[in-house]
Structure formats: structure tokens, C-alpha cells
Design a protein around this motif. Structure first.
Motif, PDB file in Angstrom:
ATOM      1  N   THR A  66      16.413  17.453 -54.110  1.00  0.00           N
ATOM      2  CA  THR A  66      16.428  18.871 -53.756  1.00  0.00           C
ATOM      3  C   THR A  66      17.542  19.607 -54.483  1.00  0.00           C
ATOM      4  OG1 THR A  66      15.517  18.377 -51.586  1.00  0.00           O
ATOM      5  CG2 THR A  66      16.610  20.489 -51.845  1.00  0.00           C
ATOM      6  N   PHE A  67      18.750  19.037 -54.427  1.00  0.00           N
ATOM      7  CA  PHE A  67      19.885  19.704 -55.060  1.00  0.00           C
ATOM      8  C   PHE A  67      20.017  19.342 -56.535  1.00  0.00           C
ATOM      9  CE2 PHE A  67      21.235  19.474 -50.538  1.00  0.00           C
ATOM     10  CZ  PHE A  67      21.176  20.841 -50.294  1.00  0.00           C
ATOM     11  N   GLY A  68      19.349  18.294 -56.978  1.00  0.00           N
ATOM     12  CA  GLY A  68      19.426  17.880 -58.375  1.00  0.00           C
ATOM     13  C   GLY A  68      18.538  18.682 -59.303  1.00  0.00           C
ATOM     14  N   THR A  69      17.666  19.507 -58.761  1.00  0.00           N
ATOM     15  CA  THR A  69      16.801  20.309 -59.622  1.00  0.00           C
ATOM     16  C   THR A  69      17.616  21.318 -60.437  1.00  0.00           C
ATOM     17  OG1 THR A  69      16.394  21.844 -57.800  1.00  0.00           O
ATOM     18  CG2 THR A  69      14.783  20.085 -58.152  1.00  0.00           C
ATOM     19  N   ALA A  70      18.784  21.697 -59.952  1.00  0.00           N
ATOM     20  CA  ALA A  70      19.631  22.644 -60.692  1.00  0.00           C
ATOM     21  C   ALA A  70      20.145  22.028 -61.981  1.00  0.00           C
ATOM     22  CB  ALA A  70      20.802  23.093 -59.809  1.00  0.00           C
ATOM     23  N   ILE A  71      20.332  20.707 -61.991  1.00  0.00           N
ATOM     24  CA  ILE A  71      20.827  20.050 -63.207  1.00  0.00           C
ATOM     25  C   ILE A  71      19.757  19.153 -63.827  1.00  0.00           C
ATOM     26  CG2 ILE A  71      23.255  20.129 -62.561  1.00  0.00           C
ATOM     27  CD1 ILE A  71      22.994  17.243 -61.588  1.00  0.00           C
ATOM     28  N   ASN A  72      18.491  19.399 -63.494  1.00  0.00           N
ATOM     29  CA  ASN A  72      17.351  18.682 -64.048  1.00  0.00           C
ATOM     30  C   ASN A  72      17.442  17.178 -63.761  1.00  0.00           C
ATOM     31  OD1 ASN A  72      14.900  18.478 -65.248  1.00  0.00           O
ATOM     32  ND2 ASN A  72      15.698  18.478 -67.341  1.00  0.00           N
ATOM     33  N   LEU A  73      17.687  16.831 -62.510  1.00  0.00           N
ATOM     34  CA  LEU A  73      17.808  15.441 -62.097  1.00  0.00           C
ATOM     35  C   LEU A  73      16.733  15.139 -61.063  1.00  0.00           C
ATOM     36  CD1 LEU A  73      19.385  12.749 -61.998  1.00  0.00           C
ATOM     37  CD2 LEU A  73      20.736  13.756 -60.180  1.00  0.00           C
ATOM     38  N   HIS A  74      15.990  14.060 -61.305  1.00  0.00           N
ATOM     39  CA  HIS A  74      14.947  13.660 -60.368  1.00  0.00           C
ATOM     40  C   HIS A  74      14.875  12.142 -60.341  1.00  0.00           C
ATOM     41  CE1 HIS A  74      11.235  13.634 -58.106  1.00  0.00           C
ATOM     42  NE2 HIS A  74      10.739  12.792 -58.986  1.00  0.00           N
ATOM     43  N   ILE A  75      15.065  11.554 -59.166  1.00  0.00           N
ATOM     44  CA  ILE A  75      14.887  10.116 -58.942  1.00  0.00           C
ATOM     45  C   ILE A  75      13.671   9.978 -58.028  1.00  0.00           C
ATOM     46  CG2 ILE A  75      15.906   8.009 -58.008  1.00  0.00           C
ATOM     47  CD1 ILE A  75      17.510   8.984 -60.325  1.00  0.00           C
ATOM     48  N   PRO A  76      12.642   9.259 -58.469  1.00  0.00           N
ATOM     49  CA  PRO A  76      11.452   9.153 -57.623  1.00  0.00           C
ATOM     50  C   PRO A  76      11.741   8.410 -56.319  1.00  0.00           C
ATOM     51  CG  PRO A  76      11.285   7.696 -59.512  1.00  0.00           C
ATOM     52  CD  PRO A  76      12.511   8.524 -59.706  1.00  0.00           C
ATOM     53  N   ILE A  77      11.063   8.830 -55.274  1.00  0.00           N
ATOM     54  CA  ILE A  77      11.213   8.169 -53.971  1.00  0.00           C
ATOM     55  C   ILE A  77      10.083   7.158 -53.844  1.00  0.00           C
ATOM     56  CG2 ILE A  77      11.273   8.480 -51.480  1.00  0.00           C
ATOM     57  CD1 ILE A  77      12.220  11.329 -51.948  1.00  0.00           C
ATOM     58  N   ASN A  78      10.429   5.883 -54.050  1.00  0.00           N
ATOM     59  CA  ASN A  78       9.477   4.803 -53.870  1.00  0.00           C
ATOM     60  C   ASN A  78      10.174   3.660 -53.143  1.00  0.00           C
ATOM     61  OD1 ASN A  78      10.975   3.428 -55.847  1.00  0.00           O
ATOM     62  ND2 ASN A  78       9.670   4.205 -57.484  1.00  0.00           N
ATOM     63  N   ALA A  79       9.508   2.546 -52.985  1.00  0.00           N
ATOM     64  CA  ALA A  79      10.058   1.452 -52.184  1.00  0.00           C
ATOM     65  C   ALA A  79      11.355   0.897 -52.781  1.00  0.00           C
ATOM     66  CB  ALA A  79       9.028   0.334 -52.055  1.00  0.00           C
ATOM     67  N   ILE A  80      11.400   0.714 -54.081  1.00  0.00           N
ATOM     68  CA  ILE A  80      12.578   0.106 -54.705  1.00  0.00           C
ATOM     69  C   ILE A  80      13.781   1.038 -54.636  1.00  0.00           C
ATOM     70  CG2 ILE A  80      13.515  -0.760 -56.882  1.00  0.00           C
ATOM     71  CD1 ILE A  80      10.657  -1.717 -57.522  1.00  0.00           C
ATOM     72  N   THR A  81      13.595   2.298 -54.985  1.00  0.00           N
ATOM     73  CA  THR A  81      14.727   3.225 -54.954  1.00  0.00           C
ATOM     74  C   THR A  81      15.188   3.487 -53.522  1.00  0.00           C
ATOM     75  OG1 THR A  81      13.232   5.136 -55.006  1.00  0.00           O
ATOM     76  CG2 THR A  81      14.097   4.340 -57.117  1.00  0.00           C
ATOM     77  N   THR A  82      14.258   3.471 -52.577  1.00  0.00           N
ATOM     78  CA  THR A  82      14.637   3.661 -51.178  1.00  0.00           C
ATOM     79  C   THR A  82      15.446   2.477 -50.665  1.00  0.00           C
ATOM     80  OG1 THR A  82      12.661   4.990 -50.795  1.00  0.00           O
ATOM     81  CG2 THR A  82      13.760   4.099 -48.864  1.00  0.00           C
ATOM     82  N   VAL A  83      15.056   1.267 -51.027  1.00  0.00           N
ATOM     83  CA  VAL A  83      15.811   0.078 -50.611  1.00  0.00           C
ATOM     84  C   VAL A  83      17.210   0.098 -51.227  1.00  0.00           C
ATOM     85  CG1 VAL A  83      15.935  -2.437 -50.853  1.00  0.00           C
ATOM     86  CG2 VAL A  83      13.811  -1.359 -50.136  1.00  0.00           C
TER      87      VAL A  83
END
Length: 87
Positions: free
Chosen positions: A49-66
């Protein structure tokens, strides 16, 4: 799947645990793990949500959530560094 079937299964599991009991330690471990996963997903949601200002996106999936759930803020920072340096 029908919602009535899902609710019936959940109620059946609760009744089974109430009648026959459950070992407290594994139930507590599973509960803490679920809470950590929810917190990890929340970390990633806020980062996206806050990373869109600096063009940052980490996908929310099982591995990144763990990773973000069990490692916390350092895990999220590590994923951001990996995103910028490696990928």
C-alpha cells in the motif's frame, strides 16, 4: 463447496475436540503459527500500500507470507533488498 457443508465440518471438529479433548501444546502452536501468518500478510499488504509511492511491490503468496510472518520486519526488509538487488 457448499457453505453449509463447511460450517458443519467446522462445528463437527469443534464438538470432537470438546468431547475427546486435544493436547494443549500443539493447538497453541498451530494458533500462534496462524497468527504469525496473518501478521505477515498484513505486513506485506501495508508494504504494498505504502510502497506504491516508490514503485515497490512484493506479491502476497504463501512463501512471502511465511517469510514475513515468521521473520517479521527483518524478513520484509530482506525481501525488499532482494527485490532491488537480485531481481
Amino acid at each position: 463447496m457448499n457453505p453449509i457443508v463447511i460450517i458443519s465440518v467446522i462445528v463437527g471438529i469443534i464438538l470432537f475436540l470438546l468431547l475427546f479433548g486435544a493436547s494443549f501444546k500443539p493447538v497453541r502452536f498451530i494458533g500462534q503459527a496462524c497468527i504469525k501468518l496473518v501478521i505477515g500478510a498484513l505486513f506485506l499488504f501495508l508494504l504494498n500500500t505504502f510502497g506504491t509511492a516508490i514503485n515497490l511491490h512484493i506479491p502476497i503468496n504463501a512463501i512471502t507470507t511465511v517469510v514475513s510472518g515468521f521473520l517479521g520486519i527483518p524478513g520484509v526488509v530482506a525481501m525488499v533488498i532482494i527485490k532491488y538487488i537480485v531481481i
